[in-house]
Design an enzyme around this catalytic site. Structure first.
Site, PDB file in Angstrom:
ATOM      1  N   HIS A   1      -7.914  -5.166   3.970  1.00  0.00           N
ATOM      2  CA  HIS A   1      -8.548  -4.970   5.267  1.00  0.00           C
ATOM      3  C   HIS A   1      -8.703  -3.496   5.626  1.00  0.00           C
ATOM      4  O   HIS A   1      -9.772  -3.039   6.043  1.00  0.00           O
ATOM      5  CB  HIS A   1      -7.714  -5.689   6.325  1.00  0.00           C
ATOM      6  CG  HIS A   1      -8.335  -5.731   7.676  1.00  0.00           C
ATOM      7  ND1 HIS A   1      -8.081  -4.805   8.647  1.00  0.00           N
ATOM      8  CD2 HIS A   1      -9.214  -6.613   8.220  1.00  0.00           C
ATOM      9  CE1 HIS A   1      -8.760  -5.104   9.744  1.00  0.00           C
ATOM     10  NE2 HIS A   1      -9.455  -6.201   9.516  1.00  0.00           N
TER      11      HIS A   1
ATOM     12  N   ASP B   1      -3.493   0.183   9.943  1.00  0.00           N
ATOM     13  CA  ASP B   1      -3.957  -1.072   9.365  1.00  0.00           C
ATOM     14  C   ASP B   1      -3.078  -1.478   8.182  1.00  0.00           C
ATOM     15  O   ASP B   1      -1.869  -1.258   8.215  1.00  0.00           O
ATOM     16  CB  ASP B   1      -5.426  -0.899   8.940  1.00  0.00           C
ATOM     17  CG  ASP B   1      -6.223  -2.166   9.092  1.00  0.00           C
ATOM     18  OD1 ASP B   1      -5.990  -3.098   8.312  1.00  0.00           O
ATOM     19  OD2 ASP B   1      -7.094  -2.225   9.988  1.00  0.00           O
TER      20      ASP B   1
ATOM     21  N   SER C   1     -13.133  -6.536  13.753  1.00  0.00           N
ATOM     22  CA  SER C   1     -12.489  -5.529  12.900  1.00  0.00           C
ATOM     23  C   SER C   1     -13.513  -4.624  12.239  1.00  0.00           C
ATOM     24  O   SER C   1     -13.223  -3.467  11.931  1.00  0.00           O
ATOM     25  CB  SER C   1     -11.680  -6.216  11.801  1.00  0.00           C
ATOM     26  OG  SER C   1     -10.473  -6.721  12.293  1.00  0.00           O
TER      27      SER C   1
ATOM     28  N   PRO D   1     -14.172   4.254  -5.824  1.00  0.00           N
ATOM     29  CA  PRO D   1     -15.047   5.421  -6.069  1.00  0.00           C
ATOM     30  C   PRO D   1     -15.779   5.926  -4.835  1.00  0.00           C
ATOM     31  O   PRO D   1     -16.137   7.104  -4.768  1.00  0.00           O
ATOM     32  CB  PRO D   1     -16.028   4.907  -7.121  1.00  0.00           C
ATOM     33  CG  PRO D   1     -15.950   3.424  -7.055  1.00  0.00           C
ATOM     34  CD  PRO D   1     -14.553   3.097  -6.651  1.00  0.00           C
TER      35      PRO D   1
END
Length: 572
Positions: free
Chosen positions: A201, A168, A355, A176
Site C-alpha cells: 500500500h 503507511d 487512499s 525502478p
C-alpha cells in the site's frame, strides 16, 4: 507489467473497537477501462492504451489560398461552401471560415474541389503549453489530468528539498520508478531504520505522490522532484495501533516533513492520535488524510480531525465513487480516486480508493511548497479549498485543482477563469461598464477599451480610455467595442479579452458619422480596483462559436487575433 487484483477489504469491527487503524480500503486492481475503473475488479486484466483526442473548434475551418487565386475565385469558393470569412491572415495566405453546424463535411468537400484553395482543415483548439511527460503510462493517468497537473507543471515540477512523509506500510526501494525518491525514514513496526514495504500500500501511495517522471518509465508522479520520507506504522496486514501511528507522525514532523500523507484510518479514535495530528498542524505541516471507503457518512479518523485535510474520491466525471465516504460536515475536498501506481514486486496497477485520492492532494500541496517554501499551512489549505470545483455532493468544497491552487496563491502569473464582460447598451451617448471577470492571483488590474470592425475583428486601442467605464461617441457608430483587461503580479502579466459588443447604433439626436474607422495607439494604467462581476442591464450579443471554450483558450485566440490584426495585412 504485473497483473493482479485484490478486493477492497473492510476493517473488522473488533479492530475498530480497540482503536487500531487499517488502511483506507484501497481497491488495487487492473481495470479494462483506465479512464474510470469499476469499484470491484475481481479478474486481473491489463491496462489498455487510449487514443489521445483532438479538440476542434465547432463550425470553423482554416483554408490556405493558392498563390494565383483571385479575389473573385476565393469569394466564389467560400460562398459555394456556404461559409463566411471570420478572419484573414495575409502573410500566410490563410483564412478562418465559419460554417453552419452540421455542414462541416460538405463544406470541406466543396472547398477541396476549388482551384483557389490550396488546403482545407478543421480548426484545432490548443491549450496553453501543457507540460506532457514522456512516461509510458501517462495516457492512462486521467487523475492528474483532471486536476490540471499538466498546467501546474509549467510552473514547477517540485523540489528535492520538499519532503512528503508517507505514514503507511513502508515502501519498496527497488521499484525502478521510485529510484532516487526517498530520504531516510523509520520502521515503527519493527523498530528499525529500514521501512521496507511488506504489504504494497505505501509503495502505491509514494508512487502517486512522486514517482520519477520524464524517464520513459511507468507513470508520472504529481510532484516530479519531491522527496518521500517512508514511515512504516502499519504491518503486513495493513493495520496498526493509533499510538504507533501517532509516534510516526511526530517523528515525521521532527525530521522536517512539510506534508504528511495519511492514507489510513478507521471509525475509532484516541487522544494520542488527535494530539499527534494537532502537533503536526501546529508546526506548519499540512496533514492530508483519507476519508475512507465504506460509502458512509460516519466520521473516519484521522480525516475527521479539524487539523487534517480530509479527502474523498471522485470518478473521471467528478462524481463521488459509491464506495467513498462523504459528509459535508467533515469531508472537505475530493480528488481522483483511481490512479496508476507502482506495485511492490514490480510493475504497475490501478490503485483505487480514498487512499489513492489522498496522495493527489498531497502532491499538489508539495508543488505549491516547492515554489514557495515559506508558504503558510493555512494559506495553502485555504487555496486548495477555495479553488476546488464546486457541486460535488457530500463534500464541503469540491474536487481539487492543481493549477488553480498555484494561481490563487500567486505562484504563477495571474489566471483568468471567467472572461471579462461589457455591460451596457451599444448606442452612442451611452456608457459601457467593465466587468473584469474572475482572476486568480492578480495583484492589479488595468483596463483598455478597443474599437473593432462590425464582426469584432481588426481591433485598435482607443487612446486614453483606461477607466472602468467608456462613453460611446459618434466615432463608434457602426463599430463594435471590446474590453481588454490586463492582470499583473510578481510572477508576470496576463491579458484577457471580452466578447465584442453589438454594433454601436446612433443615439437619439446624434447625426451619423461619415465613417467609423478604428484608431491605434493608446495608453494604459498599471493598476486598478477589482470590479464586481455582477450583471447590471444591457443587451448581450449572441455567443460566438468559441464562447463555450475554457477562458484561457478564448483569451489565447483573441490575443492571437489581436497580434495578427496589428501585424498582418488583410489578404484578398
Amino acid at each position: 507489467m504485473r497483473r493482479f487484483s485484490s478486493p477492497r477489504r473492510r476493517v473488522p469491527a473488533a479492530l475498530l473497537a480497540t482503536a487500531a487503524l487499517a488502511i483506507g480500503l484501497p481497491a488495487f486492481a487492473l481495470g479494462d477501462d483506465a479512464a474510470d475503473p469499476p469499484a470491484e475488479a475481481p479478474n486481473p486484466i491489463s491496462l489498455v492504451t487510449n487514443e489521445t483526442t483532438v479538440e476542434y473548434a465547432p463550425g470553423q475551418l482554416v483554408v490556405g489560398l493558392e498563390d494565383d487565386a483571385t479575389k473573385a475565385e476565393v469569394k466564389t469558393a467560400v460562398e459555394d461552401a456556404g461559409a463566411t470569412v471570420d478572419q484573414s491572415i495575409g502573410a500566410i495566405d490563410a483564412k478562418v471560415l465559419e460554417v453552419p453546424t452540421g455542414e462541416v463535411e460538405e463544406a470541406i468537400d466543396s472547398l477541396e474541389d476549388s482551384p483557389a484553395i490550396e488546403y482545407v482543415e478543421r480548426e484545432v483548439v490548443l491549450e496553453a503549453t501543457d507540460t506532457v511527460p514522456n512516461d509510458t503510462l501517462w495516457q492512462d493517468q486521467w487523475g492528474p489530468r483532471r486536476v490540471r497537473a499538466s498546467r501546474a507543471w509549467d510552473a514547477t515540477r517540485g523540489s528535492s528539498s520538499l519532503v512528503v512523509a508517507v505514514v503507511d506500510t513502508g515502501v519498496a526501494y527497488g521499484h525502478p520508478d521510485l529510484q532516487g525518491l526517498f530520504v531516510p525514514g523509520f520502521d515503527f513496526v519493527n523498530n528499525d531504520a529500514d521501512p521496507r514495504d511488506d504489504q504494497g500500500h505505501g509503495t502505491a501511495v509514494a508512487g502517486v505522490i512522486a514517482a520519477r517522471t520524464q524517464n520513459h518509465e511507468g507513470q508520472a508522479g504529481m510532484c516530479w522532484k519531491c522527496s518521500v520520507m517512508p514511515v512504516k506504522v502499519l504491518d503486513r496486514n495493513g493495520s496498526g495501533p493509533t499510538s504507533t501511528i501517532a509516534a510516526g507522525i511526530v517523528w515525521a514532523v521532527n525530521h522536517e516533513a512539510r506534508v504528511i500523507n495519511l492514507s489510513l484510518g478507521g471509525a475509532g479514535t484516541t487522544q494520542a492520535l488527535q494530539d499527534a495530528v494537532h502537533f503536526a498542524a501546529s508546526q506548519g505541516v499540512v496533514v492530508v488524510a483519507a476519508a475512507g471507503n465504506s460509502g458512509s457518512s460516519t466520521k473516519f479518523y484521522p480525516a475527521a480531525y479539524a487539523d487534517a485535510l480530509s479527502v474523498a474520491a471522485t470518478t473521471s466525471s467528478d462524481n463521488l465513487y459509491d464506495w467513498s465516504n462523504r459528509g459535508r460536515d467533515w469531508v472537505q475536498v475530493a480528488a481522483p480516486g483511481c490512479n496508476v501506481a507502482p506495485v511492490r514486486g514490480g510493475g504497475y496497477g490501478n490503485f483505487c480508493g480514498t487512499s489513492s485520492a489522498t496522495p493527489i492532494v498531497s502532491g499538489i500541496a508539495a508543488l505549491a511548497l516547492s515554489l514557495d517554501p515559506g508558504l503558510g499551512k493555512d494559506s495553502l489549505v485555504q487555496a486548495l479549498r477555495r479553488t476546488a470545483r464546486r457541486g460535488i455532493g457530500g463534500v464541503e468544497y469540491g474536487r481539487v485543482n492543481a493549477l488553480y491552487t498555484l494561481a490563487a496563491l500567486g505562484l504563477t502569473a495571474p489566471l483568468n477563469t471567467i472572461r471579462p464582460r461589457i455591460v451596457g447598451t451599444a448606442r452612442s451617448g451611452e456608457n459601457l461598464e467593465a466587468r473584469s471577470g474572475r482572476w486568480l492571483g492578480a495583484s492589479s488590474l488595468a483596463y483598455r477599451w478597443q474599437r473593432c470592425d462590425p464582426k469584432g475583428l481588426s481591433c485598435s486601442t482607443i487612446p486614453g480610455e483606461t477607466s472602468q467605464t467608456y462613453r460611446l461617441r459618434r466615432l463608434d457608430i457602426g463599430s463594435t467595442i471590446r474590453l481588454l483587461v490586463r492582470a499583473q503580479n510578481s510572477r508576470g502579466t496576463k491579458t484577457a479579452f471580452s466578447r465584442a459588443s453589438e454594433v454601436v447604433e446612433r443615439g437619439a439626436g446624434v447625426a451619423p458619422a461619415a465613417a467609423a474607422p478604428t484608431s491605434g495607439g493608446g495608453s494604459e494604467s498599471t493598476s486598478g480596483p477589482t470590479p464586481s462581476d455582477g450583471v447590471s442591464g444591457g443587451t448581450e450579443p449572441p455567443p460566438s462559436p468559441l464562447e463555450g471554450l475554457p477562458p484561457e483558450i478564448g483569451n489565447s485566440v483573441a490575443e492571437v487575433r489581436e497580434m495578427a490584426d496589428g501585424a498582418v495585412p488583410t489578404s484578398p
